[in-house]
Design a protein around this motif. Structure first.
Motif, short mmCIF file in Angstrom:
data_model
loop_
_atom_site.label_atom_id
_atom_site.label_comp_id
_atom_site.label_asym_id
_atom_site.label_seq_id
_atom_site.Cartn_x
_atom_site.Cartn_y
_atom_site.Cartn_z
N PRO A 266 -79.88 14.94 -33.45
CA PRO A 266 -80.89 13.88 -33.45
C PRO A 266 -80.31 12.58 -33.99
CG PRO A 266 -81.13 15.19 -35.42
CD PRO A 266 -79.98 15.81 -34.64
N LEU A 267 -81.15 11.59 -34.12
CA LEU A 267 -80.80 10.33 -34.76
C LEU A 267 -81.26 10.33 -36.22
CD1 LEU A 267 -81.87 7.93 -31.89
CD2 LEU A 267 -79.54 8.22 -32.75
N PRO A 268 -80.65 9.51 -37.06
CA PRO A 268 -81.10 9.42 -38.46
C PRO A 268 -82.55 8.97 -38.53
CG PRO A 268 -78.98 8.32 -38.16
CD PRO A 268 -79.49 8.64 -36.80
N PRO A 269 -83.40 9.65 -39.30
CA PRO A 269 -84.82 9.29 -39.36
C PRO A 269 -85.14 8.26 -40.45
CG PRO A 269 -84.48 11.34 -40.53
CD PRO A 269 -83.13 10.92 -40.00
N ALA A 270 -84.14 7.52 -40.93
CA ALA A 270 -84.34 6.55 -42.00
C ALA A 270 -85.45 5.56 -41.66
CB ALA A 270 -83.04 5.79 -42.28
N THR A 271 -86.23 5.20 -42.67
CA THR A 271 -87.30 4.22 -42.47
C THR A 271 -86.83 2.84 -42.90
OG1 THR A 271 -88.21 4.71 -44.67
CG2 THR A 271 -89.13 5.92 -42.80
N ASP A 272 -87.44 1.83 -42.28
CA ASP A 272 -87.18 0.42 -42.63
C ASP A 272 -85.69 0.12 -42.69
OD1 ASP A 272 -89.91 -0.29 -42.87
OD2 ASP A 272 -89.98 0.67 -44.83
N THR A 273 -84.96 0.60 -41.68
CA THR A 273 -83.51 0.41 -41.62
C THR A 273 -83.11 0.11 -40.19
OG1 THR A 273 -83.26 2.08 -43.38
CG2 THR A 273 -81.27 1.45 -42.18
N ILE A 274 -82.70 -1.13 -39.92
CA ILE A 274 -82.23 -1.42 -38.57
C ILE A 274 -80.92 -0.67 -38.32
CG2 ILE A 274 -83.30 -3.71 -38.56
CD1 ILE A 274 -80.41 -4.83 -38.89
N GLY A 275 -80.61 -0.43 -37.05
CA GLY A 275 -79.36 0.23 -36.71
C GLY A 275 -79.36 1.73 -36.89
N SER A 276 -80.48 2.29 -37.38
CA SER A 276 -80.50 3.73 -37.65
C SER A 276 -80.56 4.55 -36.36
CB SER A 276 -81.71 4.08 -38.54
OG SER A 276 -82.92 3.65 -37.95
N ASP A 277 -80.71 3.89 -35.22
CA ASP A 277 -80.80 4.61 -33.95
C ASP A 277 -79.51 4.56 -33.13
OD1 ASP A 277 -81.26 1.90 -33.74
OD2 ASP A 277 -82.85 2.05 -32.25
N TYR A 278 -78.40 4.14 -33.73
CA TYR A 278 -77.14 3.99 -32.98
C TYR A 278 -76.15 5.13 -33.21
CZ TYR A 278 -78.40 -0.57 -31.26
OH TYR A 278 -79.02 -1.58 -30.59
N PHE A 279 -76.51 6.11 -34.00
CA PHE A 279 -75.56 7.15 -34.38
C PHE A 279 -74.97 7.88 -33.17
CE2 PHE A 279 -74.37 11.41 -35.80
CZ PHE A 279 -73.59 11.12 -36.91
N LEU A 280 -75.79 8.19 -32.19
CA LEU A 280 -75.30 8.96 -31.05
C LEU A 280 -74.30 8.19 -30.20
CD1 LEU A 280 -78.48 10.92 -29.87
CD2 LEU A 280 -76.63 11.68 -31.36
N THR A 281 -74.38 6.87 -30.20
CA THR A 281 -73.38 6.10 -29.44
C THR A 281 -72.00 6.28 -30.07
OG1 THR A 281 -73.72 4.04 -30.69
CG2 THR A 281 -75.12 4.41 -28.76
N HIS A 282 -71.94 6.34 -31.39
CA HIS A 282 -70.67 6.59 -32.08
C HIS A 282 -70.20 8.02 -31.82
CE1 HIS A 282 -70.48 2.90 -34.58
NE2 HIS A 282 -71.80 2.94 -34.44
N LEU A 283 -71.14 8.95 -31.86
CA LEU A 283 -70.78 10.36 -31.69
C LEU A 283 -70.23 10.63 -30.28
CD1 LEU A 283 -70.66 13.27 -32.58
CD2 LEU A 283 -73.13 13.45 -32.15
N VAL A 284 -70.89 10.10 -29.26
CA VAL A 284 -70.41 10.30 -27.89
C VAL A 284 -69.00 9.73 -27.73
CG1 VAL A 284 -70.77 9.57 -25.50
CG2 VAL A 284 -72.69 10.44 -26.83
N HIS A 285 -68.78 8.54 -28.28
CA HIS A 285 -67.46 7.92 -28.19
C HIS A 285 -66.40 8.74 -28.92
CE1 HIS A 285 -64.24 5.25 -29.70
NE2 HIS A 285 -64.35 4.64 -28.54
N ASP A 286 -66.68 9.12 -30.16
CA ASP A 286 -65.67 9.80 -30.97
C ASP A 286 -65.38 11.21 -30.47
OD1 ASP A 286 -65.47 7.54 -32.51
OD2 ASP A 286 -66.76 8.28 -34.12
N ALA A 287 -66.37 11.85 -29.86
CA ALA A 287 -66.17 13.19 -29.31
C ALA A 287 -65.47 13.15 -27.96
CB ALA A 287 -67.51 13.91 -29.19
N THR A 288 -65.11 11.97 -27.50
CA THR A 288 -64.43 11.73 -26.22
C THR A 288 -65.23 12.22 -25.02
OG1 THR A 288 -63.05 13.75 -26.28
CG2 THR A 288 -62.15 11.78 -27.34
#
Length: 437
Positions: A266-288
């Motif tokens: 999933p994505l980080p469920p942090a509240t009141d935090t911009i950018g908390s929905d970008y984790f999977l873009t990093h994961l897809v890239h790093d996992a090649t």
């Protein structure tokens, strides 16, 4: 037939966006034969939501398109039944992480992921309510044009069809897991006024999201490309490239992700935090895992609420919490980059256990770096004066709370990730509830 979830999470008035999104859904059905589930996750106030309901009711019938408009009560009902079916150890805590009382960019998209599983979709295509489609030659420029042809298929299929590629041939057996572009128009983060007031302060503040050990040049380069999207040049013709997609080149208002990714993490469920929905873009890239980077950028604009004093305070708080989150995410990103394709099993599926271990390890980091970030923010905002200085005054008594929240957000993310497979499995067996049309 390929069933997709075209999703719009919103907490503001956006009837025009709903109508435009329905047109994109119709395009996907006609052009690609897709079975489109148009999912509107509506957290707006009663009056605004009623206007959205009227907009949905007035949408023309479109073959291959079905609209699901769910208010928060309908979403909560679905989540309660899903969590109960999954049987986790802390059901109430998980329900709060999935539908918190505060704004959470990650949580609203996580709800879309679970509802997509319930609806039998193979991919989620996310748009935002503060964006619009470009128009070229009198026609809207729909991103789904590049998202649908290859998502979920081996990258080799795309190269065989002649798609431009920057991908290592050794990776073409892996599935295309993401497709995305960026935006044109206003900055994605509402800090343009800061840059107008003092360019030096702007660079100091934006540079705080770099790792603490970044060189002056690395920090300067990061600032120059941060939050600017694709600039302001309008669309003139299609370009799409098969690649390991750089997370800095895509925006969450213009992205599609395959189920093999979001059903495992999933994505980080942090509240009141911009950018908390970008984790999977990093994961897809790093996992090649391969992706499609295209140029059907969406137009970004600011809603009037951001210009109010209350909107300013809320958004600046979300920005500061984003800066604090980077202590933990830089640690995790470094680990993911080092792991590379070891993040995949022999079926090319993500190994969430390795990511969860990195998240838990990061919670033991010394918070001195974040104390330094808060010090720098305080100095910078007081220098700007006016409402920035007033914001710094309000921030000062909350410092310890914000430091604790940043760490707790990562602990919550690790908990959610650990129970995610069970939640996805339960969602597949749970009816979404009312709101269909």
């Amino acid at each position: 037939m390929n069933r997709i979830c075209l999703c719009l999470p919103t907490n503001r008035a956006c009837s025009a966006t709903i109508t435009a999104l329905h047109a994109e859904a119709g395009y996907a059905a006609r052009r690609f034969g897709a079975d489109v589930r148009l999912l509107i996750l509506d957290s707006a106030d009663d009056r605004t939501r009623a206007a959205h309901t009227r907009t949905v009711a007035a949408l023309p019938r479109e073959p291959g398109v079905r609209v699901h408009h769910l208010d928060e009560e309908a979403q909560r009902d679905f989540l309660r039944r899903t969590v109960r079916a999954a049987g986790p150890a802390e059901p109430d805590r998980l329900l709060r992480l999935m539908l918190p009382p505060a704004v959470s960019y990650g949580a609203c998209t996580n709800r879309a992921f679970l509802l997509a599983a319930a609806l039998g979709c193979h991919s989620v295509h996310r748009r935002d309510s503060d964006s619009a489609y470009q128009v070229h030659a009198g026609e809207p420029v729909f991103p789904v044009h590049h998202e649908l042809p290859w998502l979920g298929r081996p990258a080799a299929d795309a190269t065989a069809a002649g798609l431009r590629t920057d991908l290592d041939p050794a990776l073409t057996h892996r599935p295309v897991s993401l497709a995305g572009a960026s935006f044109i128009g206003e900055l994605s983060v509402d800090i343009g006024e800061m840059r107008q007031l003092d360019e030096g302060v702007y660079h100091d503040v934006v540079g705080l999201w770099a790792p603490a050990g970044a060189s002056p040049r690395e920090r300067r380069e990061l600032v120059e490309e941060s939050f600017t999207g694709a600039g302001t040049t309008p669309f003139t013709g299609d370009r799409a490239t098969l690649a390991l997609v750089d997370p800095m080149r895509v925006d969450m208002c213009n992205i599609a992700i395959h189920q093999d990714v979001y059903e495992r993490m999933p994505l980080p469920p942090a509240t009141d935090t911009i950018g908390s929905d970008y984790f999977l873009t990093h994961l897809v890239h790093d996992a090649t895992l391969p992706g499609i980077l295209h140029n059907r950028h969406i137009e970004n604009f600011y809603t009037p609420e951001r210009r109010t004093d209350a909107g300013f305070l809320a958004y600046q708080t979300r920005f500061v919490k984003f800066l604090l989150s980077m202590l933990y995410f830089h640690h995790v990103y470094d680990r993911m980059a080092a792991e590379g394709d070891r993040l995949l099993d022999d079926r090319q599926h993500l190994r969430a256990d390795r990511i969860i271990a990195s998240l838990r390890d990061s919670t033991r980091l010394d918070t001195a770096e974040n104390v330094w970030r808060l010090d720098r923010v305080d100095t910078a905002y007081r220098k700007l004066g006016g409402r920035y200085a007033r914001f710094a005054e309000r921030l000062e008594p909350r410092r310890e709370q914000l430091l604790a929240e940043a760490r707790q957000d990562i602990e919550d993310f690790a908990l959610l990730a650990g129970t995610w497979p069970a939640l996805v499995d339960a969602a597949r067996r749970t009816a979404p509830g009312h709101g269909d049309r």
